[in-house]
Every structure is written in structure tokens, then in C-alpha cells.
Write an enzyme that holds these catalytic residues in place. Structure first.
Site, mmCIF file in Angstrom:
data_model
loop_
_atom_site.group_PDB
_atom_site.id
_atom_site.type_symbol
_atom_site.label_atom_id
_atom_site.label_comp_id
_atom_site.label_asym_id
_atom_site.label_seq_id
_atom_site.Cartn_x
_atom_site.Cartn_y
_atom_site.Cartn_z
ATOM 1 N N GLU A 242 -48.594 25.073 36.961
ATOM 2 C CA GLU A 242 -48.666 26.241 36.188
ATOM 3 C C GLU A 242 -49.492 27.605 36.750
ATOM 4 O O GLU A 242 -50.553 27.167 37.025
ATOM 5 C CB GLU A 242 -49.090 26.080 34.728
ATOM 6 N N GLN B 179 -49.567 38.265 33.465
ATOM 7 C CA GLN B 179 -48.639 39.082 32.462
ATOM 8 C C GLN B 179 -49.512 39.069 31.137
ATOM 9 O O GLN B 179 -50.673 38.635 30.998
ATOM 10 C CB GLN B 179 -47.448 37.539 32.131
ATOM 11 N N ASP C 85 -39.697 24.614 34.111
ATOM 12 C CA ASP C 85 -39.498 25.038 32.973
ATOM 13 C C ASP C 85 -40.343 26.472 33.094
ATOM 14 O O ASP C 85 -41.282 26.610 32.824
ATOM 15 C CB ASP C 85 -40.530 24.185 32.105
ATOM 16 N N THR D 116 -40.240 30.890 33.370
ATOM 17 C CA THR D 116 -39.739 32.152 32.316
ATOM 18 C C THR D 116 -38.499 32.651 33.224
ATOM 19 O O THR D 116 -37.867 32.003 33.810
ATOM 20 C CB THR D 116 -40.837 33.111 32.619
ATOM 21 N N ASP D 117 -37.917 33.726 32.591
ATOM 22 C CA ASP D 117 -36.910 34.515 33.189
ATOM 23 C C ASP D 117 -36.951 34.832 34.531
ATOM 24 O O ASP D 117 -38.071 34.877 35.198
ATOM 25 C CB ASP D 117 -36.346 35.323 32.382
#
Lengths: 284, 284
Positions: B106, B31, B155, B157-158
Site C-alpha cells: 500500500e 491524498q 485493489d 483507486t481510480d
């Protein structure tokens, strides 16, 4: 061509809505009035460029400003509404058969005229026989009243321009006098999130506390107002909205609401620590 | 010159922040990552142009995603955190002396590296000896675990781009398996207000409900997320966050928080009627 309505929430934050069609622009004696149509929010209206009401989410504000006091004291009969030119607050009040009399005092007749034409969703109950409309300054109107109302709702603009007087100590003192011995005062109380709004909130809270023994603040999610975190003040001579709420009585009315319920009534008084601290600071 | 960061919340709604200084722009394998400095929000960081964390209000999200499950079951010892590259969730978890082990997974190491440099306010406890960092796909990581964690926090992102897999049925099923018999799953749950987000919320709720006997949704005021009305999902094999919350135990810890308190814990589960209806629709 694209048309966007932009509101400057602070010097450093903007909120913008794509407009399909501007429907009305006018200048009254008091303020500029605009109505727009948009895909996301339906018709919405602004005063001096600030968002007042959208078709999509007006139910949140009107549910929370009306049903919280009404569920706290179901015996309310005589109500004074100050501001509220869009009619949404009166619409919700007229759903209670037990309410006998509503004085609505709006300083700007043009707001009511424009909302009757472009926002019939909110301005639909202003001709109810219990509603008495006065196009006057609410600050002056309330000075002449004593021991008259069970509930006063201050549904005002922000504390500058025409709404400024409705955040003064003199006004709150007169509201106290105009209320009966078990009267309730509810007002829109700005937002705790951005400093400039939080200061207005603190000032209002401090002033109301000087008159009313019970003084609470509750919150709602109103995405079209700055920060979306909006507060209401609940001040009262007798009733505590947390312990005196009559859940059974309110639920037995069978009113259909899109936001309010008796759980959210109680939950809305649970404030974040940073908001509690701002209020405690103001109350010192 | 003026520089404004603008996020398109829907096709018809924009939220803009005045930027003092762009601090970082990079493209990871997954990203685009940007960090800006602003007067209103301090430093804030975005992924693929979408707001993730601001210095001003990250406390709201992190308080609500961590302290709600921790106050519900104070005996939580072993935690899995998925996503959360900014470090704020881990920061709040490490405040509990009773937590023994935190796996944080992550997918994008560059997010953590950037946040360590530009958001030390959140990325300050990643070197706590209890924290074990994995730079992997959370979806794959959780597949390999069984009866391991007391709490999983998603937790993310969309539900599009790198976060998409974390909203799938397969993922929720694997979380169920990875949790102990009294395990809790908390995840960010989008917003009920705009249709496109509400649909994601409904989909997530429906899928989680297929696995977990207790399945609730709670809300917070997060002004920098679309609509400011943000939801979290609380799913559990055993504990109900409303009846099992141990207020006394949590308050005796003496943790200072800016948003969370045990009243707001209970209040945050009181949802507006329109949100309850959206969830009921999804649960059918």
C-alpha cells in the site's frame, strides 16, 4: 443558474441529476408527472418525483421485464401488461411476431399522453394493431379475467400511491386466475439493498408464493433506480426460467438487444447470499 | 443542521449521503483522507473525496475480488495485494487456511493507520502472521518480482492520482512476470455505465489482453460506487474462471459469505450486450 433534479432514495441518501431543461409538469387525477431533459440521461420522466424512465437506460428495465419470460416460453401469444404507461414494455413485446394480442391497462391516461409527446423512444408501438389500450385500474381489470393470458407483466410504480393495489394478495390471486394453465407472471420487484425497499420485496415475494408453484427472483443493474440493484419477480404455473429457457429458439429470432442475452438470462437468477436470505425469510 | 457528503459521479450526476458525524480528516503525502459516520452506511471512508469503503456494503467488493480467484484455483498459496489499505481484501484472504503468504503493498501508510482506527471491520487481519505489509509504490514493488505469486489482486483507486500507475501497460507486464506459470491477476475494473469510467475500463482491458491469454470481466452490484454497476478484471495464464471453478472444493470449505456463492461466481461473468460490445471494441 444550475437546475438539479434530486430523488431521495432513503431519508439518508440522495441521487441528483443535472437538468438542462424542464419539459413538462402536470398533475393528473392520480399523480404528479414531470419530464426533464438532461445531458447525461436524455429525457427522463418522474411520477410524484420518483424516477420512472430515462432515455439512456430504459433498455435495461424493458429488456429484462420482457425477454426473460419470452425466452422461457416462446409460444406466448396473449399478453396482459399492467401499468407501463411509457410504452417501453409494449415496444419490446411487439418485436415478437408470435404475439397475437396485448392488453395494456394503465390507470393514468395522462402518463401515456405525456410519454407519446416527450418519450417517443418508448411510446412508439402503442398503435400496433395487436395492442389494446385500457385506461382503467389494473386491479379491477384483472378481476374479470379467467384462463385468458399466457403472460402478465406488472410494470408498476412503487407499492404506495396509485401502484399500491398491484402488490396485494387479492391482485396476485386474480393474476393467477387470469393466467392459462402454463401462465407466467413477471413483476418489478423493488430492490434488496435499502431496508424499506427490501421489505416491499419480501412482502411481494411472500404473497406471490402463496399462489404460484414456481417463484423466482432475478436481478439487473439499473443505475437510475435506488441502489441500482433492481429485482424482478418471475412466478409461473409450469415453466422454470432456468431449466425451460429455450436458448436456441430465442437466439434464432435474431432480436438485437442492448442488455439481454441468454447468458445474462441465466446469470440474473444467481442472487447474492444476502438477497437469498431475505427471500427465504419472506417465504417461511 | 444537516451535513451531507456529496460525490460527483459525473459532471451531471451526484450521489449524497447524510452524515451523522465527521470522524477524521487528514492529508497524507498522497491524498486527502476522510472518515464519516452515517446512519445508512455506518462508517465510510473517502480518498480525495471519492467513496472507497462503507461498513454497510464493503462485503460485496471484498467477496467478489477475493473469492472468485480463490474458487477458480483452490491451490493458491502465495498472494500479492496492491493497494487495499482498508484491509478488507486481506481479511477475506486470511480465511483460507491454504494461503501461506500474503504481501500487501500500500503506497499510503496513513490509509492503513486511519482504517485500523475507524474501520476495524475491514482492517482486522493485517496482523495475521502470514501478512507482510510494505508501504511502497506497488508499481515499483512488482518490478522486482519474478515467477513468485499464484495470485495478484490490484485493489486500487481510480486511474488518476496515486492509482494511475496501476493501470499502465508497464504495470500489467510486470504483473505477468511476477506471476507463476498458472498465475491469476484480478483487478478492480471501473464501471461500464458512464462514458468516462467506461473509457478507463476499455483501456485497462486492452492493455491486460496484450499479456494474458485468458482475459475476462465480471460484475457486481456495488450501490455506493458510480452507477452501482462495477466490474472486475480476471486475467490468467491458465485458469478459466468459468470452466475451472471448483464448486465442490469451495463449498466444502464452509466459508460464510454475504454476497459470493458459486452460482453468482458463474453468473457474474454473464455481461449485458452493451458491456460486451465495449470490451470487444477495446480488444480489437
Amino acid at each position: 443558474m444550475e437546475l438539479w433534479y434530486t430523488e431521495q432514495h432513503t431519508d439518508n441518501v440522495r441521487f441528483s441529476i443535472k437538468v438542462d431543461k424542464p419539459l413538462y409538469t402536470g398533475q393528473s387525477e392520480f399523480q404528479r408527472i414531470d419530464v426533464f431533459n438532461s445531458k447525461e440521461f436524455g429525457n427522463f420522466f418522474t411520477l410524484d418525483g420518483l424516477m420512472m424512465v430515462t432515455q439512456k437506460d430504459e433498455f435495461i428495465y424493458h429488456d429484462m421485464i420482457v425477454h426473460v419470460p419470452m425466452a422461457t416460453n416462446p409460444k406466448i401469444k396473449n399478453v396482459l401488461v399492467i401499468g407501463a404507461g411509457d410504452g417501453g414494455t409494449v415496444r419490446e413485446l411487439t418485436r415478437y411476431a408470435t404475439i397475437e394480442h396485448i392488453d395494456m391497462v394503465e390507470i393514468d391516461k395522462m402518463v401515456v399522453d405525456v410519454c407519446r409527446e416527450y418519450l417517443p423512444q418508448t411510446a412508439c408501438k402503442l398503435d400496433d394493431p395487436r395492442v389494446h389500450l385500457y385506461f382503467e385500474d389494473g386491479l379491477k381489470f384483472v378481476r374479470t379475467k379467467e384462463n385468458t393470458y399466457d403472460l402478465i407483466i406488472v410494470d408498476s410504480t412503487d407499492p404506495f400511491g396509485p401502484g399500491e393495489g398491484l402488490f396485494t394478495k387479492e391482485f396476485y390471486g386474480n393474476c393467477y386466475k387470469a393466467l392459462k394453465e402454463d401462465g407466467i407472471l413477471v413483476n418489478q420487484h423493488e430492490s434488496p439493498y435499502y431496508d424499506e425497499y427490501a421489505k416491499s420485496m419480501q412482502r411481494a415475494h411472500k404473497r406471490i408464493k402463496e399462489f404460484f408453484p414456481i417463484c423466482r427472483v432475478y436481478q439487473a443493474h439499473i443505475p437510475t433506480y435506488p441502489s441500482g440493484h433492481w429485482l424482478f419477480g418471475f412466478a409461473s404455473k409450469k415453466y422454470d426460467p432456468l431449466t425451460d429457457i429455450d436458448e436456441k429458439a430465442w437466439n434464432s429470432l435474431g432480436l438485437k438487444t442492448k442488455y439481454y442475452n441468454t447468458d445474462i438470462h441465466k446469470g440474473s437468477f444467481a442472487l447474492p447470499n444476502y438477497v437469498k436470505e431475505l427471500l427465504a425469510e419472506a417465504g417461511e
